[in-house]
Scaffold this motif. Structure first.
Motif, PDB file in Angstrom:
ATOM      1  N   GLY A 142      20.569  51.770  -0.172  1.00 11.65           N
ATOM      2  CA  GLY A 142      20.832  51.155  -1.460  1.00 11.65           C
ATOM      3  C   GLY A 142      20.615  49.669  -1.545  1.00 11.65           C
ATOM      4  N   ASP A 143      20.582  48.941  -0.421  1.00 12.81           N
ATOM      5  CA  ASP A 143      20.487  47.485  -0.478  1.00 12.81           C
ATOM      6  C   ASP A 143      19.177  46.936   0.052  1.00 12.81           C
ATOM      7  OD1 ASP A 143      20.834  48.247   2.107  1.00 12.81           O
ATOM      8  OD2 ASP A 143      22.429  46.806   2.581  1.00 12.81           O
ATOM      9  N   VAL A 144      18.200  47.788   0.265  1.00 10.28           N
ATOM     10  CA  VAL A 144      17.001  47.336   0.966  1.00 10.28           C
ATOM     11  C   VAL A 144      16.133  46.402   0.125  1.00 10.28           C
ATOM     12  CG1 VAL A 144      15.597  49.341   0.289  1.00 10.28           C
ATOM     13  CG2 VAL A 144      15.090  48.126   2.422  1.00 10.28           C
ATOM     14  N   PHE A 145      16.133  46.541  -1.209  1.00 11.91           N
ATOM     15  CA  PHE A 145      15.274  45.721  -2.065  1.00 11.91           C
ATOM     16  C   PHE A 145      16.061  44.720  -2.897  1.00 11.91           C
ATOM     17  CE2 PHE A 145      12.885  49.880  -1.873  1.00 11.91           C
ATOM     18  CZ  PHE A 145      12.035  49.461  -0.854  1.00 11.91           C
ATOM     19  N   GLN A 146      17.219  44.332  -2.419  1.00 14.97           N
ATOM     20  CA  GLN A 146      18.003  43.343  -3.139  1.00 14.97           C
ATOM     21  C   GLN A 146      18.747  42.458  -2.153  1.00 14.97           C
ATOM     22  OE1 GLN A 146      20.547  45.823  -5.499  1.00 14.97           O
ATOM     23  NE2 GLN A 146      22.006  46.184  -3.855  1.00 14.97           N
ATOM     24  N   LEU A 147      19.200  41.305  -2.635  1.00 13.70           N
ATOM     25  CA  LEU A 147      19.903  40.337  -1.798  1.00 13.70           C
ATOM     26  C   LEU A 147      21.275  40.062  -2.377  1.00 13.70           C
ATOM     27  CD1 LEU A 147      16.988  37.791  -1.259  1.00 13.70           C
ATOM     28  CD2 LEU A 147      17.796  39.504   0.360  1.00 13.70           C
ATOM     29  N   SER A 148      22.255  39.933  -1.516  1.00 16.41           N
ATOM     30  CA  SER A 148      23.603  39.569  -1.933  1.00 16.41           C
ATOM     31  C   SER A 148      23.844  38.102  -1.601  1.00 16.41           C
ATOM     32  CB  SER A 148      24.640  40.437  -1.218  1.00 16.41           C
ATOM     33  OG  SER A 148      24.644  40.149   0.171  1.00 16.41           O
ATOM     34  N   GLU A 149      24.915  37.553  -2.153  1.00 18.95           N
ATOM     35  CA  GLU A 149      25.284  36.188  -1.801  1.00 18.95           C
ATOM     36  C   GLU A 149      25.597  36.098  -0.322  1.00 18.95           C
ATOM     37  OE1 GLU A 149      25.060  33.364  -3.479  1.00 18.95           O
ATOM     38  OE2 GLU A 149      24.085  34.607  -4.991  1.00 18.95           O
ATOM     39  N   GLY A 150      26.127  37.179   0.232  1.00 19.12           N
ATOM     40  CA  GLY A 150      26.403  37.204   1.663  1.00 19.12           C
ATOM     41  C   GLY A 150      25.145  37.040   2.494  1.00 19.12           C
ATOM     42  N   ASP A 151      24.045  37.673   2.051  1.00 17.11           N
ATOM     43  CA  ASP A 151      22.772  37.526   2.755  1.00 17.11           C
ATOM     44  C   ASP A 151      22.331  36.068   2.777  1.00 17.11           C
ATOM     45  OD1 ASP A 151      22.536  40.290   3.176  1.00 17.11           O
ATOM     46  OD2 ASP A 151      21.596  40.569   1.209  1.00 17.11           O
ATOM     47  N   ARG A 152      22.430  35.428   1.624  1.00 11.77           N
ATOM     48  CA  ARG A 152      21.994  34.039   1.521  1.00 11.77           C
ATOM     49  C   ARG A 152      22.893  33.113   2.330  1.00 11.77           C
ATOM     50  NH1 ARG A 152      21.640  36.361  -3.592  1.00 11.77           N
ATOM     51  NH2 ARG A 152      19.520  36.497  -4.445  1.00 11.77           N
ATOM     52  N   GLU A 153      24.197  33.357   2.277  1.00 11.33           N
ATOM     53  CA  GLU A 153      25.129  32.517   3.023  1.00 11.33           C
ATOM     54  C   GLU A 153      24.934  32.675   4.526  1.00 11.33           C
ATOM     55  OE1 GLU A 153      28.935  33.678   1.627  1.00 11.33           O
ATOM     56  OE2 GLU A 153      28.692  32.753  -0.353  1.00 11.33           O
ATOM     57  N   ALA A 154      24.691  33.907   4.970  1.00 12.04           N
ATOM     58  CA  ALA A 154      24.487  34.147   6.396  1.00 12.04           C
ATOM     59  C   ALA A 154      23.238  33.439   6.896  1.00 12.04           C
ATOM     60  CB  ALA A 154      24.392  35.644   6.678  1.00 12.04           C
ATOM     61  N   ALA A 155      22.194  33.384   6.057  1.00 11.22           N
ATOM     62  CA  ALA A 155      20.951  32.729   6.459  1.00 11.22           C
ATOM     63  C   ALA A 155      21.116  31.229   6.580  1.00 11.22           C
ATOM     64  CB  ALA A 155      19.848  33.052   5.448  1.00 11.22           C
ATOM     65  N   ALA A 156      22.022  30.650   5.778  1.00  9.14           N
ATOM     66  CA  ALA A 156      22.205  29.202   5.771  1.00  9.14           C
ATOM     67  C   ALA A 156      23.274  28.744   6.738  1.00  9.14           C
ATOM     68  CB  ALA A 156      22.553  28.733   4.361  1.00  9.14           C
ATOM     69  N   ALA A 157      24.256  29.600   7.030  1.00  6.61           N
ATOM     70  CA  ALA A 157      25.400  29.201   7.851  1.00  6.61           C
ATOM     71  C   ALA A 157      25.023  29.091   9.307  1.00  6.61           C
ATOM     72  CB  ALA A 157      26.536  30.205   7.681  1.00  6.61           C
ATOM     73  N   ASP A 158      25.853  28.318  10.051  1.00  7.70           N
ATOM     74  CA  ASP A 158      25.686  28.214  11.490  1.00  7.70           C
ATOM     75  C   ASP A 158      25.972  29.573  12.093  1.00  7.70           C
ATOM     76  OD1 ASP A 158      27.483  26.579  14.173  1.00  7.70           O
ATOM     77  OD2 ASP A 158      25.469  27.381  14.097  1.00  7.70           O
ATOM     78  N   GLU A 159      24.976  30.147  12.794  1.00  5.76           N
ATOM     79  CA  GLU A 159      25.139  31.487  13.343  1.00  5.76           C
ATOM     80  C   GLU A 159      26.225  31.500  14.412  1.00  5.76           C
ATOM     81  OE1 GLU A 159      24.058  34.108  12.290  1.00  5.76           O
ATOM     82  OE2 GLU A 159      24.428  35.565  13.854  1.00  5.76           O
ATOM     83  N   ALA A 160      27.079  32.503  14.362  1.00  4.23           N
ATOM     84  CA  ALA A 160      28.176  32.619  15.332  1.00  4.23           C
ATOM     85  C   ALA A 160      27.637  32.607  16.754  1.00  4.23           C
ATOM     86  CB  ALA A 160      28.940  33.916  15.079  1.00  4.23           C
ATOM     87  N   GLY A 161      28.299  31.810  17.581  1.00  3.39           N
ATOM     88  CA  GLY A 161      27.914  31.723  18.978  1.00  3.39           C
ATOM     89  C   GLY A 161      26.914  30.638  19.262  1.00  3.39           C
ATOM     90  N   ASN A 162      26.275  30.028  18.245  1.00  2.00           N
ATOM     91  CA  ASN A 162      25.293  28.980  18.459  1.00  2.00           C
ATOM     92  C   ASN A 162      25.819  27.614  18.063  1.00  2.00           C
ATOM     93  OD1 ASN A 162      23.275  30.758  19.360  1.00  2.00           O
ATOM     94  ND2 ASN A 162      22.838  31.345  17.261  1.00  2.00           N
ATOM     95  N   GLY A 163      26.956  27.575  17.372  1.00  2.00           N
ATOM     96  CA  GLY A 163      27.532  26.305  16.989  1.00  2.00           C
ATOM     97  C   GLY A 163      28.961  26.244  17.466  1.00  2.00           C
TER      98      GLY A 163
END
Length: 436
Positions: free
Chosen positions: A372-393
């Motif tokens: 159901g979510d393959v052709f759409q983006l959520s705010e969570g997707d965008r936030e995860a792409a911009a946020a410091d990835e866990a374990g790297n910061g």
């Protein structure tokens, strides 16, 4: 008192509890040797399926699901997927040769889709090319509802055929497979039937500055989200890193992978660094490679059109693959041959991602896709792409991610796994104390 340490301790305690509870579920076979992870991390929810030598024994696929299978060195392997008469359907097949396999430039896989009468709906072949190093590669098949293919518009069973592409020197060993099936509903209102004739094909000015640490995943399912910016990681010869970039309709992607200079060694490694792009259904879009002589090198994708539904009318090529909004995958591989001349590394990788174009409204689907979510983006997707990835910061979430990844991989003793995670937590906690 450790200021700010309570959330970290709480998360570590939760992870330890999760690991202890999951002990019984871990496999009891021999553990993987330290420092020798598998060449690909399959989706934790991948279902086992066996392909057949003919349509009579074809394994069944369901849209929205991921599967694990295998591909022999010769002959066709068949799978069956039942489709309606309105949706477009896609099946991506990721082939995973074993580490240490001998790979030739012409080796690869071919994926075909045929209707019940044996008529061809699509065919795609992907080979290893100049990067003669065992690594995951993917090809895709599709059933499109199109005036150009009236034979493939009926509801019923469709045949997905996977086979090896080999050269005379190839060794017929068995490869692991991951299959992913998806469907795309029709539009509420019919739109244009031709690809955009013009789009900005200029290469943007390169990003400068140091990158932020963002370790890549080991498969499509574990791909690490990234947005616009420079992202750095360590990579060793023979390894493949997976990242995903959320792209809205109308947005345009530009990406470059750079490899840092070596500390020692000499010689010339052909096709040492490969950067590949796959669309949200894991369909191959394009790739670029760079040779390596010990100095800084980069592999850069050619300009791609903005994401648009109408791109599909450009044909089954790199333009036609930019047909969906969703998460696009950047896959970086460093050839195993680099180790022969420059050692095992690790080497510094810098992934530079740029986005252009203005986000647009979607085309308006008359139904739901599978999944159901393959052709759409959520705010969570965008936030995860911009946020410091866990374990790297500085965040502590990397402990949870590491634990869950270890649980999914299996093959590691449960007691050892608990001790490793708790040890990592202790190191992180001490570093936090020293910084305060």
């Amino acid at each position: 008192m450790w200021r700010g340490s309570s959330p970290v301790r709480a998360r570590a305690a939760a992870v330890a509890a999760l690991l202890l509870c999951a002990t019984a579920a871990l496999p009891t076979g021999p553990a993987l040797a330290a420092g020798t992870p598998g060449p690909y991390a399959f989706a934790p929810d991948a279902r086992p399926v066996s392909g057949g030598a003919s349509t009579a024994g074809a394994g069944a696929l369901t849209p929205g699901a991921t599967y694990k299978s295998s591909l022999p060195g010769a002959g066709e392997t068949h799978y069956r997927i039942d489709l309606d008469d309105t949706s477009d359907a896609y099946v991506s097949v990721t082939a995973v040769p074993a580490a240490g396999s001998t790979i030739h430039a012409g080796d690869g896989i071919k994926v075909s889709v045929r209707d019940a009468q044996g008529h061809s709906c699509s065919q795609d072949t992907e080979t290893f090319g100049v990067v003669r190093s065992p690594r995951p590669i993917a090809a895709w098949g599709m059933r499109e509802i199109s005036a150009d293919r009236p034979r493939c518009e009926t509801a019923g069973a469709y045949d997905v055929i996977v086979e090896r592409v080999t050269t005379a020197e190839s060794v017929p060993d068995t490869w692991d497979l991951e299959l992913f099936a998806a469907t795309e509903p029709p539009l509420k209102q019919a739109g244009g039937t031709s690809a955009p004739e013009t789009w900005d094909s200029a290469t943007p000015d390169p990003l400068t500055g140091d990158g932020e640490r963002r370790k890549g995943g080991a498969g499509f399912a574990s791909a690490v989200p990234v947005g616009e910016g420079a992202w750095t990681s360590d990579i060793r010869p023979g390894r493949t890193l997976f990242y995903k970039v959320p792209l809205d309709w109308g947005r345009q992607l530009h990406a470059t992978a750079g490899l840092g200079a070596a500390d020692g060694g000499d010689g010339y490694a052909v096709g040492a660094l490969n950067l590949a792009l796959y669309n949200p259904v894991r369909g191959f879009v394009d790739d670029a490679s760079a040779n390596y002589d010990g100095s800084e090198k980069a592999a850069e994708l050619d300009p791609l059109p903005p994401v648009a539904y109408e791109n599909r009318y450009a044909g089954p090529d790199r333009l036609g693959a930019m047909r969906f909004a969703g998460s696009y995958y950047l896959v970086v591989h460093l050839s195993a041959a680099v180790a022969e001349r420059y050692g095992d590394g690790p080497f510094e990788l810098t992934l530079r991602v740029q986005e252009g174009g203005a986000a647009q409204a979607g085309p308006g689907y008359a139904g739901e896709s599978e999944p159901g979510d393959v052709f759409q983006l959520s705010e969570g997707d965008r936030e995860a792409a911009a946020a410091d990835e866990a374990g790297n910061g500085a965040g502590g979430g990397g402990i949870e991610n590491a634990a869950l990844t270890a649980l999914a991989v299996g093959g590691i003793g449960a007691g050892t796994l608990v001790l490793v995670v708790l040890g990592v937590w202790a190191v992180v906690a001490r570093r936090r104390v020293g910084a305060l």
